[in-house]
Every structure is written in structure tokens, then in C-alpha cells.
Design a protein around this motif. Structure first.
Motif, PDB file in Angstrom:
ATOM      1  N   THR A 140      43.843  40.104  35.411  1.00 21.90           N
ATOM      2  CA  THR A 140      42.826  39.771  35.887  1.00 21.90           C
ATOM      3  C   THR A 140      43.085  39.800  37.626  1.00 21.90           C
ATOM      4  O   THR A 140      44.772  40.383  38.058  1.00 21.90           O
ATOM      5  N   SER A 141      42.371  39.678  38.463  1.00 23.03           N
ATOM      6  CA  SER A 141      42.320  39.706  39.812  1.00 23.03           C
ATOM      7  C   SER A 141      42.821  38.255  40.013  1.00 23.03           C
ATOM      8  O   SER A 141      41.587  37.466  39.837  1.00 23.03           O
ATOM      9  N   VAL A 142      43.337  37.263  40.946  1.00 21.77           N
ATOM     10  CA  VAL A 142      42.685  35.918  42.060  1.00 21.77           C
ATOM     11  C   VAL A 142      42.191  36.447  43.378  1.00 21.77           C
ATOM     12  O   VAL A 142      42.838  37.436  44.124  1.00 21.77           O
ATOM     13  N   GLU A 143      41.287  35.407  43.828  1.00 18.36           N
ATOM     14  CA  GLU A 143      41.310  35.925  45.594  1.00 18.36           C
ATOM     15  C   GLU A 143      41.830  35.644  46.618  1.00 18.36           C
ATOM     16  O   GLU A 143      42.871  35.013  45.836  1.00 18.36           O
ATOM     17  N   ASP A 144      42.336  36.372  47.582  1.00 17.79           N
ATOM     18  CA  ASP A 144      43.181  36.226  48.073  1.00 17.79           C
ATOM     19  C   ASP A 144      42.106  36.399  49.768  1.00 17.79           C
ATOM     20  O   ASP A 144      42.168  37.142  50.175  1.00 17.79           O
ATOM     21  N   VAL A 145      41.649  34.961  49.793  1.00 14.09           N
ATOM     22  CA  VAL A 145      40.676  35.248  51.302  1.00 14.09           C
ATOM     23  C   VAL A 145      41.246  35.184  52.455  1.00 14.09           C
ATOM     24  O   VAL A 145      40.393  35.968  53.227  1.00 14.09           O
ATOM     25  N   GLU A 146      42.589  35.060  52.681  1.00 14.47           N
ATOM     26  CA  GLU A 146      43.058  34.807  53.825  1.00 14.47           C
ATOM     27  C   GLU A 146      43.139  36.524  54.444  1.00 14.47           C
ATOM     28  O   GLU A 146      43.375  37.079  55.579  1.00 14.47           O
ATOM     29  N   ARG A 147      43.671  37.557  53.631  1.00 18.52           N
ATOM     30  CA  ARG A 147      44.109  38.556  53.937  1.00 18.52           C
ATOM     31  C   ARG A 147      42.335  39.742  52.841  1.00 18.52           C
ATOM     32  O   ARG A 147      42.248  40.688  53.382  1.00 18.52           O
ATOM     33  N   ASN A 148      41.901  38.534  53.003  1.00 16.91           N
ATOM     34  CA  ASN A 148      40.341  39.348  53.010  1.00 16.91           C
ATOM     35  C   ASN A 148      40.381  40.811  51.108  1.00 16.91           C
ATOM     36  O   ASN A 148      39.888  41.896  51.327  1.00 16.91           O
ATOM     37  N   SER A 149      40.956  40.365  50.196  1.00 16.82           N
ATOM     38  CA  SER A 149      40.891  40.847  49.350  1.00 16.82           C
ATOM     39  C   SER A 149      41.922  40.324  47.957  1.00 16.82           C
ATOM     40  O   SER A 149      41.200  39.425  47.229  1.00 16.82           O
ATOM     41  N   THR A 150      42.468  40.876  47.108  1.00 17.52           N
ATOM     42  CA  THR A 150      42.814  40.957  46.064  1.00 17.52           C
ATOM     43  C   THR A 150      44.269  40.085  45.428  1.00 17.52           C
ATOM     44  O   THR A 150      44.886  40.706  46.053  1.00 17.52           O
ATOM     45  N   LYS A 151      45.017  39.593  44.727  1.00 12.88           N
ATOM     46  CA  LYS A 151      46.527  39.588  44.023  1.00 12.88           C
ATOM     47  C   LYS A 151      46.684  40.004  42.681  1.00 12.88           C
ATOM     48  O   LYS A 151      45.846  38.662  41.892  1.00 12.88           O
ATOM     49  N   SER A 152      47.000  40.580  42.159  1.00 11.80           N
ATOM     50  CA  SER A 152      46.981  40.747  40.852  1.00 11.80           C
ATOM     51  C   SER A 152      47.726  39.351  40.210  1.00 11.80           C
ATOM     52  O   SER A 152      48.956  39.226  40.842  1.00 11.80           O
ATOM     53  N   ALA A 153      47.297  39.505  38.707  1.00  9.84           N
ATOM     54  CA  ALA A 153      47.811  38.361  38.165  1.00  9.84           C
ATOM     55  C   ALA A 153      47.375  38.457  36.596  1.00  9.84           C
ATOM     56  O   ALA A 153      47.293  39.646  36.202  1.00  9.84           O
ATOM     57  N   VAL A 154      47.785  37.582  36.108  1.00  8.85           N
ATOM     58  CA  VAL A 154      47.647  37.788  34.190  1.00  8.85           C
ATOM     59  C   VAL A 154      47.577  36.692  33.414  1.00  8.85           C
ATOM     60  O   VAL A 154      47.633  35.487  33.612  1.00  8.85           O
ATOM     61  N   ASP A 155      45.880  36.338  32.917  1.00  6.13           N
ATOM     62  CA  ASP A 155      45.574  35.455  31.835  1.00  6.13           C
ATOM     63  C   ASP A 155      46.213  35.366  30.658  1.00  6.13           C
ATOM     64  O   ASP A 155      46.104  35.888  30.258  1.00  6.13           O
ATOM     65  N   TYR A 156      46.679  34.424  30.833  1.00  2.20           N
ATOM     66  CA  TYR A 156      47.397  33.808  29.545  1.00  2.20           C
ATOM     67  C   TYR A 156      46.399  33.030  28.625  1.00  2.20           C
ATOM     68  O   TYR A 156      46.137  31.582  29.028  1.00  2.20           O
TER      69      TYR A 156
END
Length: 263
Positions: A106-122
């Protein structure tokens, strides 16, 4: 089983999304890029699907929507559906005990960089019949094999060239089974390029694949004893191989964090 997070061991890897190979936790096999896969000579500019026939490409693990706001909305919609199905995200409060039943990228919002961070939902089932999910942030990466002695230079050059894409670079020593003298304890120095999300990794990987393909056509003698230009070797010519660049993201996290979906 897991208490309030992902800090214990599970059964074997399983997922509803994607397919991919595993990498051993012992000797590092250092898989080389399959640039002439299945007898096909991959030309520059061809799709990554051609590089990995029969395997789900990494692009399928991320949203195909290019607009950032639309990607944010896609993640929010997915979270809402999970909540309706009983898998609300556990972010704070007392530890919860659950059996891990599934995972996906999944992705998580990276508001500071106006981008996303990759992640995994469990996704977990509780002994009393409840359910929940939790999200683990993890920076994707791959390795580069460079001309000996040029690892730090190449890493610094790529980090500066792709400063908006590369989060950082690291120098690691790994046992490489491709080395003729690996049984004597010799290890290979590698450049580890770390990214904030899979999209950034794919962008840099796509640019480096033609470079690696071109350099691989040269003989080992040229790689080792290439002529110096004005006393400094061209850094792009020092990138000899890419390693572990085709590992699906959610499996990369599972391998590194020793997370297994239970039977």
C-alpha cells in the motif's frame, strides 16, 4: 502470532497479490539482471513486462493512477473498504493479539514531501473473533555492483543526480556466490539505493537498466582495466550489475523483517 505489531514469527509466505521468488537468508546469491531472458535480447525502451515474462511486474503492485491526489484518494478508499469489512487500522492503544492472515503493498501519504511512502498492510484475526490491520512503513531498495573502489562515488553521484527520487545510499558487504573466491571469506562491496516508494524505485531502475545492459556487453577485462579518462573513470561505466531489483515489494519486506502469513 503478533502483539501490537509485527514482532514475532509466522508460518509460510502467502498473499492474495503478486508472485515472486524468495531469497535465502544465508548466502547471498546476488541474482543478475535477466537482460536476455528466455532467449530474447531486450532492447532499450522495451517494457519491463518483456524482462520478466510470466511474472507479475512490480508496476502491478502500485497504483497506475499518475495524479498524486488521485493516489491519495485511492488509498483512502481502500482503507474505507477494509474498515467496512472489519479490518480497521490499529495505530494506537494497548497491544492486540492476532493471527496474520494476509498482506499486501500500500502507500501512505507523505505530506511534507507531497508524495507517498511505500508500506505493507497486514491483516489479523483475533482469538475472540475480531479483526484489524496494521501498516508497516518500509523503504524499498536494490543493489548495484560497481567497479571495485568506485562504490561510494557511484552512490553519491546517483543520490545527487536523482535527489528527488533516491532517499539515501549505503555501502554494504555481502557474500556473493558468483565470486570465484567467496569460499575464502571474500565479500563484495555493493551500493544499496534506498527509495521512499516503489514508484521512485521503478523510475531509477528504468533508467539504469540500459546502462547495465550496455556495460554487460563489455568483457570482464574491460570492466577491470578500463582506460581512465583524464585520470577519472566515467561513473556511469562503473555500474556493472543490478541485484535484487525484481523482488516484489511485499516479499522484500517479508524477507527482511521475517514476517510470514500463517497457515
Amino acid at each position: 502470532m503478533s502483539r501490537g505489531g509485527l514482532n514475532s514469527k509466522f508460518g509460510t509466505v502467502s498473499s492474495a497479490r503478486g508472485r515472486g521468488g524468495n531469497r535465502g537468508r544465508g548466502g547471498w546469491s546476488g541474482r543478475k539482471p535477466q537482460l536476455a531472458y528466455g532467449g530474447m535480447d531486450i532492447e532499450d525502451g522495451e517494457t519491463l513486462d518483456a524482462l520478466f515474462p510470466g511474472q507479475e511486474p512490480l508496476e502491478d503492485q502500485v497504483s497506475s493512477i499518475g495524479n498524486l491526489d488521485a493516489r491519495y484518494e485511492d488509498v483512502r478508499a481502500s482503507d474505507e473498504i477494509d474498515s467496512l469489512l472489519g479490518f480497521a487500522r490499529h495505530q494506537q492503544g494497548p497491544p492486540r493479539l492476532g493471527w496474520l492472515i494476509n498482506m499486501h503493498a500500500t502507500s501512505v501519504e507523505d505530506v511534507e514531501r507531497n508524495s507517498t511512502k511505500s508500506a505493507v498492510d497486514y491483516y489479523f484475526l483475533e482469538p475472540e473473533g475480531g479483526s484489524f490491520k496494521c501498516t508497516l512503513l518500509f523503504s524499498p531498495y536494490f543493489y548495484l555492483v560497481c567497479a571495485p573502489g568506485h562504490e561510494a562515488e557511484v552512490g553519491d553521484w546517483l543520490a545527487r543526480k536523482h535527489e528527488r527520487l533516491v532517499e539515501r545510499f549505503e555501502i554494504h558487504e555481502r557474500e556473493d556466490l558468483d565470486m570465484a573466491n567467496h569460499l575464502t571469506g571474500c565479500k563484495r562491496r555493493l551500493v544499496k539505493l534506498v527509495f521512499r516508494n516503489v514508484q521512485d524505485l521503478l523510475a531509477v531502475r528504468r533508467e539504469l537498466l540500459p546502462v547495465v545492459r550496455r556495460n554487460e556487453k563489455r568483457s570482464d577485462l574491460v570492466h577491470t582495466y578500463a582506460e581512465e579518462r583524464d585520470g577519472v573513470r566515467e561513473l556511469e561505466d562503473c555500474i556493472l550489475e543490478m541485484r535484487e531489483f525484481d523482488v516484489p515489494y511485499y516479499l522484500r519486506v517479508a524477507i527482511d523483517k521475517n514476517i510470514r502469513v500463517g497457515h
